[in-house]
Design a protein around this motif. Structure first.
Motif, PDB file in Angstrom:
ATOM      1  N   ARG C  19      48.166  -6.899  18.228  1.00 26.92           N
ATOM      2  CA  ARG C  19      47.061  -7.696  18.744  1.00 26.92           C
ATOM      3  C   ARG C  19      45.709  -7.148  18.312  1.00 26.92           C
ATOM      4  NH1 ARG C  19      44.752 -11.969  19.203  1.00 26.92           N
ATOM      5  NH2 ARG C  19      43.411 -12.319  20.996  1.00 26.92           N
ATOM      6  N   ILE C  20      45.538  -5.832  18.447  1.00 28.81           N
ATOM      7  CA  ILE C  20      44.259  -5.224  18.075  1.00 28.81           C
ATOM      8  C   ILE C  20      44.068  -5.311  16.563  1.00 28.81           C
ATOM      9  CG2 ILE C  20      42.906  -3.075  18.053  1.00 28.81           C
ATOM     10  CD1 ILE C  20      44.158  -2.325  20.666  1.00 28.81           C
ATOM     11  N   ARG C  21      45.152  -5.120  15.828  1.00 29.29           N
ATOM     12  CA  ARG C  21      45.100  -5.234  14.374  1.00 29.29           C
ATOM     13  C   ARG C  21      44.549  -6.613  13.985  1.00 29.29           C
ATOM     14  NH1 ARG C  21      49.559  -6.518  11.564  1.00 29.29           N
ATOM     15  NH2 ARG C  21      49.642  -6.124   9.323  1.00 29.29           N
ATOM     16  N   THR C  22      45.075  -7.639  14.643  1.00 33.15           N
ATOM     17  CA  THR C  22      44.601  -8.986  14.350  1.00 33.15           C
ATOM     18  C   THR C  22      43.116  -9.121  14.682  1.00 33.15           C
ATOM     19  OG1 THR C  22      46.779  -9.867  14.848  1.00 33.15           O
ATOM     20  CG2 THR C  22      44.949 -11.434  14.866  1.00 33.15           C
ATOM     21  N   LEU C  23      42.728  -8.571  15.839  1.00 34.94           N
ATOM     22  CA  LEU C  23      41.325  -8.677  16.255  1.00 34.94           C
ATOM     23  C   LEU C  23      40.406  -8.025  15.225  1.00 34.94           C
ATOM     24  CD1 LEU C  23      41.676  -7.959  20.079  1.00 34.94           C
ATOM     25  CD2 LEU C  23      41.100 -10.146  19.013  1.00 34.94           C
ATOM     26  N   ILE C  24      40.875  -6.928  14.644  1.00 34.53           N
ATOM     27  CA  ILE C  24      40.050  -6.256  13.645  1.00 34.53           C
ATOM     28  C   ILE C  24      40.007  -7.077  12.352  1.00 34.53           C
ATOM     29  CG2 ILE C  24      39.835  -4.205  12.166  1.00 34.53           C
ATOM     30  CD1 ILE C  24      41.013  -2.557  14.454  1.00 34.53           C
ATOM     31  N   MET C  25      41.173  -7.558  11.940  1.00 35.02           N
ATOM     32  CA  MET C  25      41.233  -8.304  10.681  1.00 35.02           C
ATOM     33  C   MET C  25      40.474  -9.624  10.751  1.00 35.02           C
ATOM     34  SD  MET C  25      45.023  -7.489   9.264  1.00 35.02           S
ATOM     35  CE  MET C  25      44.891  -7.181   7.518  1.00 35.02           C
ATOM     36  N   THR C  26      40.426 -10.212  11.926  1.00 36.89           N
ATOM     37  CA  THR C  26      39.656 -11.454  12.075  1.00 36.89           C
ATOM     38  C   THR C  26      38.194 -11.145  12.399  1.00 36.89           C
ATOM     39  OG1 THR C  26      40.227 -11.540  14.411  1.00 36.89           O
ATOM     40  CG2 THR C  26      41.634 -12.771  12.905  1.00 36.89           C
ATOM     41  N   GLU C  27      37.894  -9.847  12.427  1.00 32.94           N
ATOM     42  CA  GLU C  27      36.540  -9.380  12.743  1.00 32.94           C
ATOM     43  C   GLU C  27      36.040  -9.808  14.123  1.00 32.94           C
ATOM     44  OE1 GLU C  27      33.708  -9.013   9.470  1.00 32.94           O
ATOM     45  OE2 GLU C  27      35.235  -9.960   8.177  1.00 32.94           O
ATOM     46  N   GLY C  32      32.694  -0.183  13.513  1.00 37.17           N
ATOM     47  CA  GLY C  32      31.900   0.696  14.350  1.00 37.17           C
ATOM     48  C   GLY C  32      32.010   0.413  15.841  1.00 37.17           C
ATOM     49  N   GLU C  33      32.554  -0.740  16.164  1.00 41.31           N
ATOM     50  CA  GLU C  33      32.663  -1.116  17.575  1.00 41.31           C
ATOM     51  C   GLU C  33      33.662  -0.189  18.281  1.00 41.31           C
ATOM     52  OE1 GLU C  33      33.221  -5.359  19.975  1.00 41.31           O
ATOM     53  OE2 GLU C  33      32.918  -5.301  17.804  1.00 41.31           O
ATOM     54  N   SER C  57      47.441   5.241  18.020  1.00 39.70           N
ATOM     55  CA  SER C  57      47.827   6.166  16.952  1.00 39.70           C
ATOM     56  C   SER C  57      48.238   5.410  15.703  1.00 39.70           C
ATOM     57  CB  SER C  57      48.991   7.050  17.404  1.00 39.70           C
ATOM     58  OG  SER C  57      48.598   7.797  18.538  1.00 39.70           O
ATOM     59  N   LEU C  58      48.984   4.319  15.899  1.00 41.35           N
ATOM     60  CA  LEU C  58      49.389   3.508  14.751  1.00 41.35           C
ATOM     61  C   LEU C  58      48.165   2.984  14.017  1.00 41.35           C
ATOM     62  CD1 LEU C  58      52.401   1.363  16.069  1.00 41.35           C
ATOM     63  CD2 LEU C  58      52.437   3.247  14.427  1.00 41.35           C
ATOM     64  N   LEU C  59      47.181   2.510  14.788  1.00 42.47           N
ATOM     65  CA  LEU C  59      45.965   1.962  14.186  1.00 42.47           C
ATOM     66  C   LEU C  59      45.228   3.043  13.412  1.00 42.47           C
ATOM     67  CD1 LEU C  59      44.901  -0.163  17.246  1.00 42.47           C
ATOM     68  CD2 LEU C  59      45.470  -1.084  14.984  1.00 42.47           C
ATOM     69  N   GLU C  60      45.249   4.251  13.948  1.00 39.51           N
ATOM     70  CA  GLU C  60      44.571   5.342  13.269  1.00 39.51           C
ATOM     71  C   GLU C  60      45.280   5.673  11.954  1.00 39.51           C
ATOM     72  OE1 GLU C  60      44.539   9.055  15.273  1.00 39.51           O
ATOM     73  OE2 GLU C  60      43.100   9.905  13.847  1.00 39.51           O
ATOM     74  N   PHE C  74      37.086   4.046  17.510  1.00 38.76           N
ATOM     75  CA  PHE C  74      36.156   3.083  16.924  1.00 38.76           C
ATOM     76  C   PHE C  74      36.775   2.357  15.733  1.00 38.76           C
ATOM     77  CE2 PHE C  74      33.940   6.428  19.025  1.00 38.76           C
ATOM     78  CZ  PHE C  74      32.909   5.803  19.712  1.00 38.76           C
ATOM     79  N   VAL C  75      36.334   1.127  15.532  1.00 46.48           N
ATOM     80  CA  VAL C  75      36.812   0.357  14.389  1.00 46.48           C
ATOM     81  C   VAL C  75      36.267   0.966  13.098  1.00 46.48           C
ATOM     82  CG1 VAL C  75      36.830  -1.893  13.259  1.00 46.48           C
ATOM     83  CG2 VAL C  75      36.893  -1.749  15.764  1.00 46.48           C
ATOM     84  N   ALA C  76      37.167   1.246  12.167  1.00 48.00           N
ATOM     85  CA  ALA C  76      36.764   1.897  10.918  1.00 48.00           C
ATOM     86  C   ALA C  76      36.135   0.899   9.950  1.00 48.00           C
ATOM     87  CB  ALA C  76      37.977   2.545  10.268  1.00 48.00           C
ATOM     88  N   HIS C  77      35.424   1.466   8.971  1.00 45.42           N
ATOM     89  CA  HIS C  77      34.878   0.641   7.902  1.00 45.42           C
ATOM     90  C   HIS C  77      36.005   0.375   6.919  1.00 45.42           C
ATOM     91  CE1 HIS C  77      32.545  -0.814   4.588  1.00 45.42           C
ATOM     92  NE2 HIS C  77      32.990   0.169   3.810  1.00 45.42           N
TER      93      HIS C  77
END
Lengths: 125, 125, 125, 125
Positions: C19-27, C32-33, C57-60, C74-77
């Motif tokens: 879910r978080i992965r999707t939120l990041i990919m869809t911006e 930085g958030e 941890s997976l996201l990291e 934080f969301v990475a660049h």
DNA sequence: GTGGTCTAGACCACT
DNA sequence: GTGGTCTAGACCACC
């Protein structure tokens, strides 16, 4: 609530499966309710956990139960239960009627015998 | 006259047993008539003679057939066949009706479903 | 923003991760958030903090998120996100098309079925 | 003909099930053909007979295989295989398209990427 | 603690 | 010989 009959020719996992299936269909086990854990029920009935596992898997396949890994088995929401009950009854009827015809009973005889059965059952109420 | 269905889950000896039982009850095989010999029937169906033997033994146990050593198997005299047929049918009906009630179906629903079954079966004739 | 489906067979940590992965990919979550803290998110979803920790941890590991000890996640660049999305989709497509061919479907059939899928999905919008 | 991949996360019984399912759908195993016996296949793959048993049970449930007790497992007649193949492909397509949309790809992009995939695959033929 | 998978080895019914 | 069931005991992932 659940019993195993060692005299019964049908396999244990099927007995357990059928019994729980009935409990769900009669709403003795209600939606969202937790089933006993695989291990605890196995202990209670003094049978192997694998055997219970198999019964629970059947229930899951039929969508009567859903599993939350690490938490347990729960009665699923299933609005098709009334339909299933009727279908099951109808199938059984058709089966015995077909067999009766094969035995040489006429349609009239069958009709009459069915009528008697229904009446008797109503009298018992 | 007798067929074996390899897709049928039930054991072959039981299929043969049931088939001959039906033939006797419908009087396609009449009192005193000789059954095919174990060997010849086994050949005809390309199955093991032991399997036929087992089916014949079941029929003998139920007194539907009697054996004359060295001569063969014969259909027994049995005047209770018509009664048996009805009784068997009635018992099965009562069983499924009782189970349906346990499932929570009302008498009215059961009556209606039975009516439908009979009609459908008649349409198939 | 994040939901856990107890009926879903996949583990909770994976649901959260996806879910978080999707939120990041869809911006929906921008560079930085700050992500919600492990504890607060665990409270909100009434699940164990360990489970959230595992998702983070997976996201990291995938470099979608970076950790500042004592401050939070934080969301990475990651300027390759759009490319990643296309590449991932293309790979999946190729895989199922190859498998379909192995099953004996013709190129024409595949083309036609794909066309239908796209249309249906557009109708749903 | 059948291989088990110990790296694969999916359970062994499922790997075996899927592999045989594919062999049947591609008609590498034809109608009526006998599958290797539970025990012999278990030996060949150095895994437990129960594991094979489970795979075969799944195939039987899906009516891709029928069992003759005491004789073995056989590929069933199943005229719905072509339909099943299409359905399976369609479902997979829908899944990846839906996920792609969730990732923020537009319908146009998806359409274009699909077109490319099909072309590339055709070029490989 | 929960369920899911797997092994090893046994017994049964059927052919 | 075949498949079907069951037990005992193990390990894993998840919560």
């Amino acid at each position: 609530m659940i019993l195993v009959d060692s005299q019964d020719a049908s396999p244990i996992y099927e007995q357990v499966y059928r019994r729980i299936r009935t409990l769900i269909m009669t709403e003795a086990l209600k939606e969202g309710e937790q089933l006993p854990s695989v291990r605890s029920l196995a202990m209670e009935l003094s049978i192997n956990p694998n055997t219970i596992q198999r019964a629970y898997s059947l229930l899951e396949q039929e969508k009567l139960v859903y599993v939350v890994k690490g938490r347990g088995n729960f009665v699923a929401h299933n609005e098709e239960i009334p339909t299933m009950k009727r279908k099951q009854f109808t199938e059984r009827c058709q089966k015995i009627i077909r067999e009766a015809k094969q035995m040489g009973l006429t349609s009239e005889e069958i009709k009459e015998l069915l009528r008697q059965c229904v009446e008797e059952e109503n009298d018992r109420d």
